[in-house]
Design a protein around this motif. Structure first.
Motif, PDB file in Angstrom:
ATOM      1  N   ALA A 194       2.601   2.548  54.845  1.00  0.00           N
ATOM      2  CA  ALA A 194       2.201   1.908  53.583  1.00  0.00           C
ATOM      3  C   ALA A 194       2.127   0.391  53.772  1.00  0.00           C
ATOM      4  O   ALA A 194       1.199  -0.264  53.277  1.00  0.00           O
ATOM      5  N   ALA A 195       3.077  -0.147  54.514  1.00  0.00           N
ATOM      6  CA  ALA A 195       3.098  -1.597  54.723  1.00  0.00           C
ATOM      7  C   ALA A 195       1.880  -2.050  55.535  1.00  0.00           C
ATOM      8  O   ALA A 195       1.220  -3.038  55.184  1.00  0.00           O
ATOM      9  N   PHE A 196       1.557  -1.319  56.589  1.00  0.00           N
ATOM     10  CA  PHE A 196       0.404  -1.704  57.416  1.00  0.00           C
ATOM     11  C   PHE A 196      -0.905  -1.561  56.630  1.00  0.00           C
ATOM     12  O   PHE A 196      -1.802  -2.385  56.753  1.00  0.00           O
TER      13      PHE A 196
ATOM     14  N   PHE B 231      -4.971  -6.326  52.348  1.00  0.00           N
ATOM     15  CA  PHE B 231      -4.781  -7.722  51.953  1.00  0.00           C
ATOM     16  C   PHE B 231      -5.604  -8.638  52.844  1.00  0.00           C
ATOM     17  O   PHE B 231      -6.309  -9.535  52.385  1.00  0.00           O
ATOM     18  N   GLN B 232      -5.525  -8.343  54.152  1.00  0.00           N
ATOM     19  CA  GLN B 232      -6.204  -9.179  55.125  1.00  0.00           C
ATOM     20  C   GLN B 232      -7.722  -9.118  54.952  1.00  0.00           C
ATOM     21  O   GLN B 232      -8.406 -10.134  54.927  1.00  0.00           O
ATOM     22  N   SER B 233      -8.233  -7.876  54.815  1.00  0.00           N
ATOM     23  CA  SER B 233      -9.690  -7.727  54.772  1.00  0.00           C
ATOM     24  C   SER B 233     -10.266  -8.125  53.413  1.00  0.00           C
ATOM     25  O   SER B 233     -11.327  -8.735  53.340  1.00  0.00           O
ATOM     26  N   GLN B 234      -9.552  -7.768  52.348  1.00  0.00           N
ATOM     27  CA  GLN B 234     -10.106  -7.980  51.020  1.00  0.00           C
ATOM     28  C   GLN B 234      -9.721  -9.334  50.411  1.00  0.00           C
ATOM     29  O   GLN B 234     -10.454  -9.882  49.621  1.00  0.00           O
ATOM     30  N   PHE B 235      -8.591  -9.830  50.784  1.00  0.00           N
ATOM     31  CA  PHE B 235      -8.116 -11.014  50.092  1.00  0.00           C
ATOM     32  C   PHE B 235      -8.244 -12.280  50.951  1.00  0.00           C
ATOM     33  O   PHE B 235      -9.041 -13.170  50.639  1.00  0.00           O
ATOM     34  N   SER B 236      -7.478 -12.323  52.064  1.00  0.00           N
ATOM     35  CA  SER B 236      -7.487 -13.560  52.843  1.00  0.00           C
ATOM     36  C   SER B 236      -8.852 -13.791  53.499  1.00  0.00           C
ATOM     37  O   SER B 236      -9.368 -14.904  53.520  1.00  0.00           O
TER      38      SER B 236
ATOM     39  N   GLU C 220      -3.368 -13.645  60.799  1.00  0.00           N
ATOM     40  CA  GLU C 220      -3.023 -12.237  61.029  1.00  0.00           C
ATOM     41  C   GLU C 220      -1.734 -12.120  61.816  1.00  0.00           C
ATOM     42  O   GLU C 220      -0.864 -11.306  61.499  1.00  0.00           O
ATOM     43  N   LEU C 221      -1.638 -12.963  62.857  1.00  0.00           N
ATOM     44  CA  LEU C 221      -0.451 -12.916  63.701  1.00  0.00           C
ATOM     45  C   LEU C 221       0.804 -13.256  62.892  1.00  0.00           C
ATOM     46  O   LEU C 221       1.825 -12.561  62.978  1.00  0.00           O
ATOM     47  N   ALA C 222       0.662 -14.310  62.082  1.00  0.00           N
ATOM     48  CA  ALA C 222       1.814 -14.721  61.270  1.00  0.00           C
ATOM     49  C   ALA C 222       2.206 -13.617  60.307  1.00  0.00           C
ATOM     50  O   ALA C 222       3.391 -13.291  60.150  1.00  0.00           O
ATOM     51  N   MET C 223       1.169 -13.031  59.687  1.00  0.00           N
ATOM     52  CA  MET C 223       1.454 -11.954  58.745  1.00  0.00           C
ATOM     53  C   MET C 223       2.083 -10.762  59.450  1.00  0.00           C
ATOM     54  O   MET C 223       3.003 -10.116  58.925  1.00  0.00           O
ATOM     55  N   MET C 224       1.570 -10.480  60.662  1.00  0.00           N
ATOM     56  CA  MET C 224       2.114  -9.358  61.433  1.00  0.00           C
ATOM     57  C   MET C 224       3.583  -9.613  61.778  1.00  0.00           C
ATOM     58  O   MET C 224       4.404  -8.706  61.705  1.00  0.00           O
TER      59      MET C 224
END
Lengths: 420, 189
Positions: free
Chosen positions: A16-18, A24-29, A95-99
């Motif tokens: 769920a988190a991934f 979030f990454q694709s649609q928002f940031s 992405e890296l930071a979020m990961m």
């Protein structure tokens, strides 16, 4: 938590988190970056610069002003271009930071879950051991788990159960002991009463014989008979005390307002003992209503006051009554300012035939009867303190089940208002 | 990786190669081909208004390196190119050129001293020449980093980034190589 459920729930959580992260990454940031780096912005900046230049050609007097604006636009355009050059870099760093953040959160959550599970298992094993000890009948169990969660509550319940069992065992032992004494008293009373009756009958027979066959001895006989009758009466009283102890009935409980009862007792019996003053301290919070046999408890109070009066002899004294609620019980204290109880007597104070009085002045059954009455009430009678400053007894009453320990009864509330 | 291979192929396939010849002070002088300044990406970078850099490295078979650095900034108000050259002699040359043709002519003249006279020359061996195109300068990079930090955090100029996201954005601003050319050339007599 069951270990079989732990892993699926962790996998579900990670998934769920991934998924959330990806969305979030694709649609928002990513979308925000598209908005920020819209190519039309660059075109408009270039157009703006061209415009400033054209304006400077048309109005050379204000060239400095247009040049300044031009430089401003140029600087912004430069920054914009640099951002465009680093778009992929920004995205990948983000992405890296979020990961990393996600991994830290998930890792932390997993570690916490595991720690919680392992701790729970350890605590459960400890509880299991204590429960086994409880089942074996141990009454000195200390679980040492003070957390406020379910397991902590269970631990406290085990400790409480262990304590209750210990108290009940002591009470049961006392009851069994007193019951055997009661049985002995009953037999003694019976054994004494039979020859006593026979002796009285023989004495009557003898009186008739003297009257019929030797009337000249009647005067002398009458003196002797009166003396023997006196002794037989004393023996009868002695037997009645035995009987009283042996035939002590079971209490007939009824709802009683203890504060009210103690207050009335102190008032009604204030003149019963010549040198004693009785005083009742009204508690700050009214005592909950108790289920008890009013007459029997009054007998206990009378007995304790009698003992205090006898101990103080002719000296003036004070007896204070007080009641307070402690957890699941009510404690009534009776404290006198007498000389205290002889240390030799203290260890077996509640055993029958324990007395400090002279032979013939009492059987020493009073406190045993009081103890028996209190035990029959599901409570107890305890010697709380004794010394040269006085003696204090505690009557322990269990609160009826379902009693709201925080709130006084309706009757008590009314009284509390009256006192206010 | 595939982009690099493509770029290398582009470099090799480029028709006109730079020429390397011995200079008057026993160093090497590089003449850049005019076609370099017609290359689509080079044109894009030197016309962007940012300070584009052409980093030239010359390597012999023994791994010894020489080179030069060309910074080109187009000034759109005056419509001229500001060119600055730093070479192995340590000299700095500045020119203001009106067109790319002038720029191409300038670099054909042998102004790039790319090999120090201290290095021993192997005249019969080829040299690897590499030109990397960087789209903007360090100063512009720093300016953009500072601006981005201020904009994202709402700080005043000179403030220090405190939040993780600002740091991430600031550190994300790098100077990527947009194009790279490579040749192997021998020394011209």
């Amino acid at each position: 938590m069951n270990i079989k459920l732990l892993w699926p729930s962790l996998i579900l959580m990670f998934g769920a988190a991934f998924l959330t992260f990806h969305l979030f990454q694709s649609q928002f940031s990513g979308g925000l970056l598209n908005v920020a780096l819209d190519p039309r912005v660059r075109e408009m900046l270039a157009q703006g610069m061209d415009d400033q230049k054209a304006l400077a050609d048309l109005d050379p007097e204000r060239e400095l002003e247009y040049r300044s604006r031009f430089e401003e636009l140029k600087q912004f355009q430069a920054r914009y271009l640099i951002l465009e050059h680093n778009r992929e870099q920004i995205e990948s760093r983000f992405e890296l930071a979020m990961m990393i953040v996600l991994a830290l959160i998930l890792g932390g959550s997993a570690a916490f879950y595991y720690w919680d599970y392992a701790t729970g298992e350890r605590r459960l094993r400890r509880l299991q051991t204590h429960l086994a000890a409880l089942a074996e009948g141990r009454t000195d169990i200390v679980v040492d788990d003070h957390r406020r969660d379910r397991l902590g509550r269970i631990a406290r319940m085990i400790e409480e159960t262990s304590r209750v069992i210990a108290v009940q065992r002591t009470r049961l032992a006392s009851l069994e002991n007193l019951s055997s004494w009661q049985e002995a008293a009953r037999r003694h009373a019976h054994e004494i009463r039979t020859p006593l009756t026979a002796a009285r009958m023989e004495l009557n027979q003898l009186r008739r014989l003297i009257r019929d066959r030797a009337p000249d001895l009647t005067v002398a006989y009458t003196e002797i008979e009166e003396s023997v009758q006196e002794e037989l009466d004393r023996l009868k009283e002695f037997t009645q005390e035995f009987t009283s102890f042996a035939r002590l009935g079971q209490p007939k409980p009824e709802p009683v307002d203890m504060d009210h009862m103690l207050a009335r007792f102190a008032t009604f019996f204030e003149d019963a003992w010549e040198h004693l003053t009785l005083d009742f301290e009204q508690p700050e919070r009214p005592t909950p209503t108790l289920e008890l046999d009013r007459e029997m408890v009054r007998r206990v109070l009378m007995n304790l006051c009698n003992n205090a009066a006898l101990a103080m002899a002719d000296r003036p004294g004070l007896i204070r009554f007080a009641a307070r609620t402690e957890g699941s019980q009510v404690v009534v204290s009776i404290r006198d300012d007498g000389p205290g109880i002889d240390p030799k007597v203290r260890p077996h104070l509640f055993k029958p035939y324990t007395t400090t009085r002279a032979i013939g002045e009492g059987m020493g059954l009073g406190l045993s009867i009081c103890k028996k009455i209190m035990l029959d009430h599901g409570g107890d009678l305890l010697l709380a303190h004794t010394g040269s400053d006085g003696t204090e007894f505690h009557l322990i009453f269990a609160l009826p089940s379902g009693t709201d320990r925080e709130r006084p009864s309706e009757q008590n509330k009314e009284r509390a208002h009256e006192h206010d | 990786m595939s982009t690099w291979i493509l770029l290398l192929l582009l470099g090799w396939q480029h028709g006109e190669a730079p020429s390397l010849s011995e200079g008057p002070d026993r160093g090497l002088v590089l003449r850049l081909p005019g076609a370099l300044f017609e290359h689509k990406d080079v044109v894009k970078q030197i016309n962007s208004g940012l300070t584009a850099a052409l980093v030239v490295t010359v390597t012999d078979r023994e791994g010894r390196i020489g080179g030069a650095r060309i910074a080109v900034r187009y000034e759109p108000w005056d419509e001229v190119y500001h060119v600055q050259v730093l070479d192995m002699r340590g000299t700095e040359t500045k020119r203001v050129l009106a067109t790319r043709t002038e720029m191409a002519d300038f670099f054909k003249k042998g102004v790039l001293h790319v090999w120090s006279a201290k290095h021993r020359l192997h005249r019969d061996q080829p040299f690897a020449i590499r030109i990397k195109v960087l789209p903007f300068s360090q100063r512009e990079q720093a300016d953009t980093q500072a601006w981005l930090t201020r904009t994202v955090s709402g700080q005043r100029p000179g403030g220090v980034p405190t939040m993780g996201m600002e740091l991430i954005l600031e550190r994300s601003i790098k100077r990527p190589t947009t194009t790279q050319f490579e040749w192997k050339v021998g020394l011209k007599p």
